[in-house]
Design a protein around this motif. Structure first.
Motif, PDB file in Angstrom:
ATOM      1  N   ASP A  14       0.826  -1.206   0.000  1.00  0.00           N
ATOM      2  CA  ASP A  14       0.000   0.000   0.000  1.00  0.00           C
ATOM      3  C   ASP A  14       0.860   1.257   0.000  1.00  0.00           C
ATOM      4  OD1 ASP A  14      -1.908   1.946   0.235  1.00  0.00           O
ATOM      5  OD2 ASP A  14      -2.848   1.137   2.038  1.00  0.00           O
ATOM      6  N   PRO A  15       0.875   1.994  -1.110  1.00  0.00           N
ATOM      7  CA  PRO A  15       1.688   3.215  -1.143  1.00  0.00           C
ATOM      8  C   PRO A  15       1.207   4.272  -0.142  1.00  0.00           C
ATOM      9  CG  PRO A  15       0.259   3.084  -3.078  1.00  0.00           C
ATOM     10  CD  PRO A  15       0.158   1.767  -2.379  1.00  0.00           C
ATOM     11  N   GLU A  16      -0.078   4.252   0.204  1.00  0.00           N
ATOM     12  CA  GLU A  16      -0.583   5.241   1.148  1.00  0.00           C
ATOM     13  C   GLU A  16      -0.122   4.945   2.571  1.00  0.00           C
ATOM     14  OE1 GLU A  16      -1.818   7.850  -0.134  1.00  0.00           O
ATOM     15  OE2 GLU A  16      -1.843   6.928  -2.120  1.00  0.00           O
ATOM     16  N   GLN A  17       0.425   3.757   2.790  1.00  0.00           N
ATOM     17  CA  GLN A  17       0.986   3.398   4.093  1.00  0.00           C
ATOM     18  C   GLN A  17       2.521   3.472   4.086  1.00  0.00           C
ATOM     19  OE1 GLN A  17      -0.901   2.806   6.857  1.00  0.00           O
ATOM     20  NE2 GLN A  17      -2.639   3.326   5.527  1.00  0.00           N
ATOM     21  N   GLY A  18       3.073   4.097   3.044  1.00  0.00           N
ATOM     22  CA  GLY A  18       4.517   4.317   2.998  1.00  0.00           C
ATOM     23  C   GLY A  18       5.296   3.347   2.133  1.00  0.00           C
ATOM     24  N   ILE A  88      -0.410  -5.753 -17.807  1.00  0.00           N
ATOM     25  CA  ILE A  88       0.064  -5.932 -16.432  1.00  0.00           C
ATOM     26  C   ILE A  88      -0.709  -7.072 -15.786  1.00  0.00           C
ATOM     27  CG2 ILE A  88       0.455  -4.794 -14.214  1.00  0.00           C
ATOM     28  CD1 ILE A  88       0.225  -2.098 -15.630  1.00  0.00           C
ATOM     29  N   HIS A  89      -0.012  -7.884 -15.011  1.00  0.00           N
ATOM     30  CA  HIS A  89      -0.649  -8.957 -14.247  1.00  0.00           C
ATOM     31  C   HIS A  89      -1.100  -8.392 -12.905  1.00  0.00           C
ATOM     32  CE1 HIS A  89      -1.563 -13.185 -14.352  1.00  0.00           C
ATOM     33  NE2 HIS A  89      -1.117 -13.366 -13.122  1.00  0.00           N
ATOM     34  N   ASN A  90      -2.415  -8.438 -12.652  1.00  0.00           N
ATOM     35  CA  ASN A  90      -3.012  -7.771 -11.488  1.00  0.00           C
ATOM     36  C   ASN A  90      -2.764  -6.270 -11.599  1.00  0.00           C
ATOM     37  OD1 ASN A  90      -4.394  -7.391  -9.105  1.00  0.00           O
ATOM     38  ND2 ASN A  90      -2.685  -8.009  -7.788  1.00  0.00           N
ATOM     39  N   ALA A  91      -3.313  -5.682 -12.649  1.00  0.00           N
ATOM     40  CA  ALA A  91      -2.986  -4.317 -13.043  1.00  0.00           C
ATOM     41  C   ALA A  91      -3.307  -3.282 -11.979  1.00  0.00           C
ATOM     42  CB  ALA A  91      -3.723  -3.972 -14.340  1.00  0.00           C
ATOM     43  N   SER A  92      -4.370  -3.478 -11.209  1.00  0.00           N
ATOM     44  CA  SER A  92      -4.751  -2.462 -10.230  1.00  0.00           C
ATOM     45  C   SER A  92      -3.642  -2.230  -9.208  1.00  0.00           C
ATOM     46  CB  SER A  92      -6.051  -2.865  -9.515  1.00  0.00           C
ATOM     47  OG  SER A  92      -5.889  -4.095  -8.827  1.00  0.00           O
ATOM     48  N   PHE A  93      -2.893  -3.278  -8.866  1.00  0.00           N
ATOM     49  CA  PHE A  93      -1.803  -3.148  -7.889  1.00  0.00           C
ATOM     50  C   PHE A  93      -0.691  -2.257  -8.449  1.00  0.00           C
ATOM     51  CE2 PHE A  93       2.263  -4.457  -6.120  1.00  0.00           C
ATOM     52  CZ  PHE A  93       2.007  -4.481  -4.756  1.00  0.00           C
ATOM     53  N   ASP A  94      -0.183  -2.585  -9.628  1.00  0.00           N
ATOM     54  CA  ASP A  94       0.930  -1.827 -10.205  1.00  0.00           C
ATOM     55  C   ASP A  94       0.513  -0.402 -10.547  1.00  0.00           C
ATOM     56  OD1 ASP A  94       3.216  -4.074 -11.085  1.00  0.00           O
ATOM     57  OD2 ASP A  94       1.180  -4.847 -10.974  1.00  0.00           O
ATOM     58  N   MET A  95      -0.693  -0.230 -11.088  1.00  0.00           N
ATOM     59  CA  MET A  95      -1.148   1.113 -11.444  1.00  0.00           C
ATOM     60  C   MET A  95      -1.297   1.982 -10.200  1.00  0.00           C
ATOM     61  SD  MET A  95      -1.346   1.333 -14.762  1.00  0.00           S
ATOM     62  CE  MET A  95      -2.549   2.607 -15.206  1.00  0.00           C
ATOM     63  N   LYS A  96      -1.744   1.396  -9.092  1.00  0.00           N
ATOM     64  CA  LYS A  96      -1.860   2.133  -7.838  1.00  0.00           C
ATOM     65  C   LYS A  96      -0.500   2.671  -7.404  1.00  0.00           C
ATOM     66  CE  LYS A  96      -2.287  -0.502  -4.267  1.00  0.00           C
ATOM     67  NZ  LYS A  96      -2.856  -1.446  -3.276  1.00  0.00           N
ATOM     68  N   PHE A  97       0.519   1.844  -7.471  1.00  0.00           N
ATOM     69  CA  PHE A  97       1.854   2.274  -7.074  1.00  0.00           C
ATOM     70  C   PHE A  97       2.451   3.264  -8.066  1.00  0.00           C
ATOM     71  CE2 PHE A  97       1.910  -1.054  -3.899  1.00  0.00           C
ATOM     72  CZ  PHE A  97       2.777  -0.550  -2.934  1.00  0.00           C
ATOM     73  N   LEU A  98       2.317   2.986  -9.363  1.00  0.00           N
ATOM     74  CA  LEU A  98       2.896   3.893 -10.360  1.00  0.00           C
ATOM     75  C   LEU A  98       2.288   5.284 -10.258  1.00  0.00           C
ATOM     76  CD1 LEU A  98       3.050   1.445 -13.379  1.00  0.00           C
ATOM     77  CD2 LEU A  98       5.021   2.528 -12.278  1.00  0.00           C
TER      78      LEU A  98
END
Length: 228
Positions: A14-18, A88-98
């Motif tokens: 979770d990028p919002e958790q650092g 992307i494999h499990n795109a929501s995860f990588d897009m959230k971080f990018l």
């Protein structure tokens, strides 16, 4: 058509958790064929690497300390991906971080609808079956023996092979759509096959014709060629 197959490695979930990106790997496809062009970058996450993340990725604080921070590589990354669809494999995860990293770096965000999620593709094609990258490699007999640790570039190269299998192979339309578009000035809907304006010249030589005629004579009067 240009496509980018992409993977990231992160310190957590979770990028919002650092949590931050520590590695990006991407490979370029052109008309569903790998071009050999790729993007690969390790990134200093500006925080310590959790032990569980180190065990998954094999990337420690000492290795990452002298790597550039995301803001320093953001422009090169955006230039490489351009406006191409992102596979992307499990795109929501990588897009959230990018997009979190791009936002912190004050760079344009990536549109969510650019992402093509291969997990969703696999679940739709094989409902009820495992859709992990390793499971899909087993299904398609793709060699992933080098994948002892999660690495972004290796995973993106493997994912490119999986993606091509999910869409039906390296050339799912046999390149016909491209050829048809070129024939009809780019409008595939109006293309129709037509007769050649000039017949192709015969490729048989006179000696080959004579040899064939002699062969047919030896077959006798009941030979198929003799009755044509």
């Amino acid at each position: 058509m240009r496509e980018i197959v992409l993977d990231t490695e992160t310190t957590g979930f979770d990028p919002e958790q650092g949590d931050r990106i520590v590695e990006i790997g991407a490979v370029e496809l052109w008309n569903h064929v790998a071009t050999g062009r790729h993007y690969h970058q390790y990134i200093n996450p500006e925080r310590s690497m959790p032990q569980e993340a180190f065990e998954v990725h094999g990337l420690g604080d000492d290795f990452l300390r002298d790597k550039p921070v995301f803001a320093q590589i953001a422009d090169d990354f955006l230039a490489f991906v351009g406006d191409a669809p992102l596979i992307i494999h499990n795109a929501s995860f990588d897009m959230k971080f990018l997009n979190a990293e791009l936002r912190w770096a004050k760079r344009p965000l990536l549109a969510i609808d650019r992402a093509v999620d291969t997990v969703g593709m696999a679940r739709k094609k094989f409902p009820g079956s495992p859709a992990s990258l390793d499971a899909l490699c087993r299904r398609f007999a793709i060699d992933n023996s080098a994948r002892t640790l999660h690495g972004a570039l290796l995973d993106s190269e493997i994912l490119a092979e999986v993606y091509l299998e999910l869409i039906g192979g390296k050339q799912p339309d046999f390149g016909l759509s491209q050829a048809q578009g070129a024939t009809a000035g780019g409008d595939d809907a109006d293309w129709r096959p037509g007769r050649r304006p000039e017949p192709l010249p015969p490729r048989l030589s006179d000696s080959e014709k004579a040899a064939h005629a002699a062969f047919v004579d030896r077959l006798g009067a009941n030979a198929l060629w003799s009755r044509v």
